[in-house]
Design a protein around this motif. Structure first.
Motif, PDB file in Angstrom:
ATOM      1  N   PHE A  72       0.831  -1.207   0.000  1.00 64.48           N
ATOM      2  CA  PHE A  72       0.000   0.000   0.000  1.00 64.48           C
ATOM      3  C   PHE A  72       0.862   1.253   0.000  1.00 64.48           C
ATOM      4  CE2 PHE A  72      -3.135  -3.086   1.118  1.00 64.48           C
ATOM      5  CZ  PHE A  72      -4.369  -2.536   0.809  1.00 64.48           C
ATOM      6  N   GLY A  73       1.870   1.290   0.873  1.00 63.82           N
ATOM      7  CA  GLY A  73       2.726   2.460   0.934  1.00 63.82           C
ATOM      8  C   GLY A  73       3.514   2.677  -0.338  1.00 63.82           C
ATOM      9  N   GLY A  74       4.004   1.587  -0.940  1.00 60.91           N
ATOM     10  CA  GLY A  74       4.825   1.701  -2.138  1.00 60.91           C
ATOM     11  C   GLY A  74       4.082   2.297  -3.316  1.00 60.91           C
ATOM     12  N   PHE A  75       2.846   1.865  -3.539  1.00 59.90           N
ATOM     13  CA  PHE A  75       2.094   2.400  -4.675  1.00 59.90           C
ATOM     14  C   PHE A  75       1.692   3.860  -4.446  1.00 59.90           C
ATOM     15  CE2 PHE A  75       1.109  -2.165  -5.674  1.00 59.90           C
ATOM     16  CZ  PHE A  75       1.741  -2.162  -6.903  1.00 59.90           C
ATOM     17  N   ILE A  76       1.426   4.225  -3.198  1.00 59.30           N
ATOM     18  CA  ILE A  76       1.106   5.624  -2.912  1.00 59.30           C
ATOM     19  C   ILE A  76       2.336   6.503  -3.108  1.00 59.30           C
ATOM     20  CG2 ILE A  76       0.439   7.229  -1.074  1.00 59.30           C
ATOM     21  CD1 ILE A  76      -1.409   5.044  -0.014  1.00 59.30           C
ATOM     22  N   VAL A  77       3.492   6.025  -2.675  1.00 63.22           N
ATOM     23  CA  VAL A  77       4.730   6.776  -2.889  1.00 63.22           C
ATOM     24  C   VAL A  77       4.983   6.967  -4.387  1.00 63.22           C
ATOM     25  CG1 VAL A  77       7.247   6.644  -2.702  1.00 63.22           C
ATOM     26  CG2 VAL A  77       5.822   6.158  -0.713  1.00 63.22           C
ATOM     27  N   THR A  78       4.761   5.919  -5.168  1.00 68.07           N
ATOM     28  CA  THR A  78       4.953   6.037  -6.616  1.00 68.07           C
ATOM     29  C   THR A  78       4.027   7.085  -7.199  1.00 68.07           C
ATOM     30  OG1 THR A  78       5.524   3.679  -6.717  1.00 68.07           O
ATOM     31  CG2 THR A  78       4.992   4.773  -8.789  1.00 68.07           C
ATOM     32  N   LYS A  79       2.773   7.075  -6.780  1.00 66.91           N
ATOM     33  CA  LYS A  79       1.810   8.067  -7.277  1.00 66.91           C
ATOM     34  C   LYS A  79       2.246   9.480  -6.905  1.00 66.91           C
ATOM     35  CE  LYS A  79      -3.066   9.388  -7.156  1.00 66.91           C
ATOM     36  NZ  LYS A  79      -2.738  10.825  -6.932  1.00 66.91           N
ATOM     37  N   ARG A  80       2.726   9.657  -5.684  1.00 64.28           N
ATOM     38  CA  ARG A  80       3.160  10.990  -5.270  1.00 64.28           C
ATOM     39  C   ARG A  80       4.384  11.443  -6.063  1.00 64.28           C
ATOM     40  NH1 ARG A  80       3.600  11.928   1.005  1.00 64.28           N
ATOM     41  NH2 ARG A  80       3.871  14.032   0.173  1.00 64.28           N
ATOM     42  N   MET A  81       5.265  10.510  -6.386  1.00 63.18           N
ATOM     43  CA  MET A  81       6.418  10.866  -7.216  1.00 63.18           C
ATOM     44  C   MET A  81       5.967  11.296  -8.607  1.00 63.18           C
ATOM     45  SD  MET A  81       9.335   8.022  -6.333  1.00 63.18           S
ATOM     46  CE  MET A  81      10.305   8.105  -4.819  1.00 63.18           C
ATOM     47  N   LEU A 151      -1.303  -0.698 -13.362  1.00 66.33           N
ATOM     48  CA  LEU A 151      -1.133  -2.113 -13.713  1.00 66.33           C
ATOM     49  C   LEU A 151      -0.435  -2.875 -12.594  1.00 66.33           C
ATOM     50  CD1 LEU A 151      -0.104  -1.926 -17.486  1.00 66.33           C
ATOM     51  CD2 LEU A 151      -2.208  -2.890 -16.537  1.00 66.33           C
ATOM     52  N   GLY A 152       0.508  -2.217 -11.916  1.00 65.78           N
ATOM     53  CA  GLY A 152       1.162  -2.856 -10.784  1.00 65.78           C
ATOM     54  C   GLY A 152       0.165  -3.182  -9.680  1.00 65.78           C
ATOM     55  N   MET A 153      -0.742  -2.239  -9.409  1.00 66.19           N
ATOM     56  CA  MET A 153      -1.781  -2.483  -8.401  1.00 66.19           C
ATOM     57  C   MET A 153      -2.665  -3.661  -8.796  1.00 66.19           C
ATOM     58  SD  MET A 153      -3.054   1.366  -7.533  1.00 66.19           S
ATOM     59  CE  MET A 153      -1.907   2.706  -7.229  1.00 66.19           C
ATOM     60  N   ILE A 154      -3.046  -3.699 -10.071  1.00 67.23           N
ATOM     61  CA  ILE A 154      -3.893  -4.799 -10.541  1.00 67.23           C
ATOM     62  C   ILE A 154      -3.153  -6.124 -10.442  1.00 67.23           C
ATOM     63  CG2 ILE A 154      -5.088  -5.742 -12.555  1.00 67.23           C
ATOM     64  CD1 ILE A 154      -5.587  -2.867 -13.479  1.00 67.23           C
ATOM     65  N   GLY A 155      -1.855  -6.119 -10.809  1.00 66.58           N
ATOM     66  CA  GLY A 155      -1.077  -7.344 -10.770  1.00 66.58           C
ATOM     67  C   GLY A 155      -0.949  -7.913  -9.367  1.00 66.58           C
ATOM     68  N   VAL A 156      -0.643  -7.053  -8.398  1.00 71.11           N
ATOM     69  CA  VAL A 156      -0.509  -7.522  -7.015  1.00 71.11           C
ATOM     70  C   VAL A 156      -1.858  -7.986  -6.481  1.00 71.11           C
ATOM     71  CG1 VAL A 156       0.084  -6.838  -4.669  1.00 71.11           C
ATOM     72  CG2 VAL A 156       1.511  -6.089  -6.573  1.00 71.11           C
ATOM     73  N   LYS A 193       1.353   8.810   3.051  1.00 71.40           N
ATOM     74  CA  LYS A 193       0.658  10.085   2.838  1.00 71.40           C
ATOM     75  C   LYS A 193       1.185  11.195   3.731  1.00 71.40           C
ATOM     76  CE  LYS A 193      -3.739   8.539   0.891  1.00 71.40           C
ATOM     77  NZ  LYS A 193      -5.218   8.561   1.004  1.00 71.40           N
ATOM     78  N   ARG A 194       1.702  10.842   4.891  1.00 74.60           N
ATOM     79  CA  ARG A 194       2.146  11.872   5.831  1.00 74.60           C
ATOM     80  C   ARG A 194       3.587  12.303   5.608  1.00 74.60           C
ATOM     81  NH1 ARG A 194      -0.366  10.413  11.817  1.00 74.60           N
ATOM     82  NH2 ARG A 194      -2.578  10.635  11.235  1.00 74.60           N
ATOM     83  N   ILE A 195       4.362  11.510   4.915  1.00 79.06           N
ATOM     84  CA  ILE A 195       5.771  11.831   4.726  1.00 79.06           C
ATOM     85  C   ILE A 195       5.916  13.043   3.810  1.00 79.06           C
ATOM     86  CG2 ILE A 195       6.287  10.483   2.649  1.00 79.06           C
ATOM     87  CD1 ILE A 195       8.359  10.353   5.849  1.00 79.06           C
ATOM     88  N   GLU A 196       6.926  13.870   4.055  1.00 73.97           N
ATOM     89  CA  GLU A 196       7.174  15.022   3.199  1.00 73.97           C
ATOM     90  C   GLU A 196       7.629  14.568   1.821  1.00 73.97           C
ATOM     91  OE1 GLU A 196       6.631  18.172   3.810  1.00 73.97           O
ATOM     92  OE2 GLU A 196       5.960  17.853   5.879  1.00 73.97           O
ATOM     93  N   ILE A 197       7.302  15.365   0.804  1.00 74.28           N
ATOM     94  CA  ILE A 197       7.617  14.990  -0.573  1.00 74.28           C
ATOM     95  C   ILE A 197       9.124  14.851  -0.767  1.00 74.28           C
ATOM     96  CG2 ILE A 197       7.793  17.338  -1.475  1.00 74.28           C
ATOM     97  CD1 ILE A 197       5.976  14.451  -3.239  1.00 74.28           C
TER      98      ILE A 197
END
Length: 399
Positions: A72-81, A151-156, A193-197
């Motif tokens: 969950f954290g990894g895909f959110i970090v990717t989206k924020r990047m 696609l990564g989310m769907i795959g996992v 979500k809480r970590i600084e960019i």
């Protein structure tokens, strides 16, 4: 299984050559999130009821929990990047529509399971592997990067769902699995979500450590679970070799990622720590691990087996510290890609020991792509990969 791994390596090798430099960090992040499919290993060994009833199940549940934090954290970090590349003139996105293919897959898979089709689980694993390949391919270019993350989310999701369908757990165990996913997902989402960019790169390193720890826990759980059958299983040596290597690689990944996080986050000095005789020390640690593996394979007793697994977990953890501490902070991005590759090989080892196709495919995919990405980044820096890994480029002794 060897053929599956080889094909995964070939695909991973060819997928990342065309990635643009600006997407190196998002690619590392999405592969880290996908490597959270170590949760499959935990799910395969979970049992009991609403909570684990023995050590094997407790270790498996712990591995699944921290894997879900990473997913969950990894895909959110990717989206924020990726959001950092958005322009005000870009058309609106409708990411929620990606829920349609996920729902369609789950519905069709559920129908096939209820109809009793025996091969549907492997077809689900195939779909999971293909989506993970598409994720890496999508992250190679800006126009398709967001699609790649989806696609990564769907795959996992497909891999997790296919595992649960394969197991057909009791309602009590299914509740335990759902709770594990929910707690891990909530933790991962909150952290990401809480970590600084500006702190996202080191968070990727921290999430890498979770993959390493999940691999170690799953290997210990697998050894305890499979031990009664080792005496008669003709594949016992292969399984024991895979779980020992998974423990070793996972230990290096765990501590190495924590050191990388500390250096990027400012908790540790970014200067390389040039220990006297560090190369001899690392060679000694590697030789000790090799000796422990030989003893592990030769002595069939449970006590010796657990002792040798504990030994390699400790020695590999120490090796992860000594290797990463000797590398300067400026080289940490390359180190993270190397650790990403390590996590893939640990996942691949889990696939061999549990005879699980999706873990083998995804592990070899991440392992090969991480290795090639490390090479690409080193070439861009006019450096060699051994030069970076051995540490201390252009520095004097710091103690």
């Amino acid at each position: 299984m060897s053929t599956t791994m080889s094909l995964g390596c070939i695909v991973g090798y060819h997928t990342v050559w065309s990635v643009v430099p600006a997407l190196h960090s998002p690619l590392m992040s999405v592969t880290n999130a996908i490597s959270g499919i170590t949760a499959v290993g935990g799910l395969l060994l979970m049992g009991g009821g609403y909570y684990p009833s023995n050590t094997i199940e407790a270790l498996a549940a712990s591995a699944a929990l921290i894997s879900f934090v990473n997913i969950f954290g990894g895909f959110i970090v990717t989206k924020r990047m990726l959001d950092m590349f958005k322009r005000p003139t870009d058309p609106p996105e409708h990411s929620y529509l990606m829920g349609i293919p996920i729902a369609a897959f789950l519905a069709s898979y559920g129908y096939a399971v209820s109809a009793g089709y025996p091969e549907v689980h492997q077809m689900g694993y195939l779909a999971s592997g293909l989506c993970c390949i598409g994720a890496l391919g999508g992250l190679s270019a800006q126009p398709t990067a967001r699609l790649g993350n989806s696609l990564g989310m769907i795959g996992v999701t497909a891999g997790i769902a296919s595992t649960i369908g394969l197991l057909n757990p009791s309602p009590e165990v299914l509740t335990q699995m759902a709770a594990t996913c929910g707690i891990g997902g909530l933790l991962g989402t909150t952290i990401a979500k809480r970590i600084e960019i500006t702190d996202l790169p080191q968070l990727v390193a921290a999430f890498h450590s979770l993959v390493g720890m999940a691999a170690v826990l799953t290997c210990f759980s697998t050894y305890l679970d499979h031990y009664p059958g080792f005496a008669t299983d003709p594949a016992a040596t292969m399984i024991k070799s895979a779980l020992f290597l998974g423990t070793y690689i996972g230990g290096v990944t765990f501590t190495g990622s924590l050191i990388a996080y500390g250096k990027l986050n400012g908790n540790l000095s970014s200067n390389p720590l040039m220990l006297p005789g560090r190369h001899a020390l690392n060679a000694g640690l590697l030789a000790a691990n090799a000796g422990a593996m030989g003893y592990f394979l030769m002595d069939p007793s449970l006590g010796v087996g657990m002792a040798m697994l504990g030994t390699t977990a400790a020695l590999s953890g120490a090796m992860g510290v000594t290797l990463t501490m000797a590398i300067g902070g400026a080289d940490m991005p390359v180190v993270i890609t190397v650790l990403n590759s390590y996590s893939g090989w640990a996942l691949c080892a889990e696939g061999f020991m549990l005879n699980n196709n999706v873990m083998t495919v995804v592990g070899s995919l991440i392992g090969a792509s991480g290795a090639i990405l490390s090479y690409i980044m080193c070439v861009a820096m006019n450096r060699s990969l051994p030069n970076v890994i051995l540490g201390g480029f252009g520095t004097g002794s710091t103690g």
